[in-house]
Design an enzyme around this catalytic site. Structure first.
Site, PDB file in Angstrom:
ATOM      1  N   SER A 114       8.943 -18.721 -16.896  1.00 14.79           N
ATOM      2  CA  SER A 114       8.145 -19.545 -17.797  1.00 14.79           C
ATOM      3  C   SER A 114       6.907 -20.046 -17.079  1.00 14.79           C
ATOM      4  O   SER A 114       6.911 -20.217 -15.853  1.00 14.79           O
ATOM      5  CB  SER A 114       8.987 -20.730 -18.279  1.00 14.79           C
ATOM      6  N   ASP A 115       5.869 -20.295 -17.846  1.00 11.41           N
ATOM      7  CA  ASP A 115       4.665 -20.890 -17.298  1.00 11.41           C
ATOM      8  C   ASP A 115       4.030 -21.770 -18.359  1.00 11.41           C
ATOM      9  O   ASP A 115       4.146 -21.498 -19.556  1.00 11.41           O
ATOM     10  CB  ASP A 115       3.667 -19.826 -16.833  1.00 11.41           C
TER      11      ASP A 115
END
Length: 193
Positions: free
Chosen positions: A72-73
């Site tokens: 995730s970012d």
């Protein structure tokens, strides 16, 4: 589908660990270290999804491909500019002064690597509106470590929460892992029922 299948969370973020626990999925943590440089001409949407996919794939490769990996970012976007993690306290102050009294967007990308060439991804975009944040408060807040490892120099669940007037979208997405989209992604990947 097996709700007890274990995955890897390719992130060192304690916030993402806490959020993922809410989905009742078994997971192990492996920090993935990738180059997070923005490519020339890359759009914010493409950037956050690319980083999410690269983190997931890095985690998948690091564990020898034995477990699916979730990456995730999260980025903050103000006036078309990506506000990443501040490198200095002065940068954190500048970011928060710019966000004060304004609405910005938080992009949270999530990717699930099921194989070396099989990566599913999704994106959440949430609008966040700050009230006016006093300059003295910003200075004091930036003396702490809280803003230093967060996109846009703030934690919605931390001290700045008192100045957030409105959130249109996903609170968990602003924290770094949009739960609805993550659960849907895990369902698509056969991890959750």
């Amino acid at each position: 589908m097996n709700a007890q299948r274990t995955i890897l969370l390719a992130s060192g973020s304690p916030r993402r660990r806490e959020l993922l626990k809410q989905l009742a999925v078994n997971f192990e943590v492996i920090a993935s270290d990738i180059d997070e440089s923005l490519l020339e001409g890359e759009l914010p949407r493409d950037y956050v999804l690319r980083l999410s996919r690269e983190k997931a794939l890095a985690g998948f490769v690091q564990n020898g491909g034995s477990l699916p990996a979730l990456g995730s970012d999260t980025i903050v976007l103000l006036d078309g500019e990506i506000l990443g993690k501040p490198e200095t306290r002065k940068q954190a102050e500048t970011m928060l002064k710019r966000l004060s009294g304004r609405t910005h967007e938080v992009y949270s990308g999530v990717a699930l690597a099921l194989g070396p060439h099989t990566v599913l991804d999704t994106l959440n975009i949430t609008a966040v509106t700050f009230g006016d944040v006093p300059a003295a408060w910003i200075r004091n807040y930036c003396r702490s470590d809280e803003p230093m490892d967060k996109a846009g120099a703030y934690a919605v669940q931390g001290g700045t929460g008192q100045y957030i007037r409105r959130i249109d979208g996903s609170y968990s997405g602003v924290m770094g892992l949009p739960l609805y989209e993550t659960a849907e992604l895990l369902r698509r990947g056969g991890i959750l029922e």
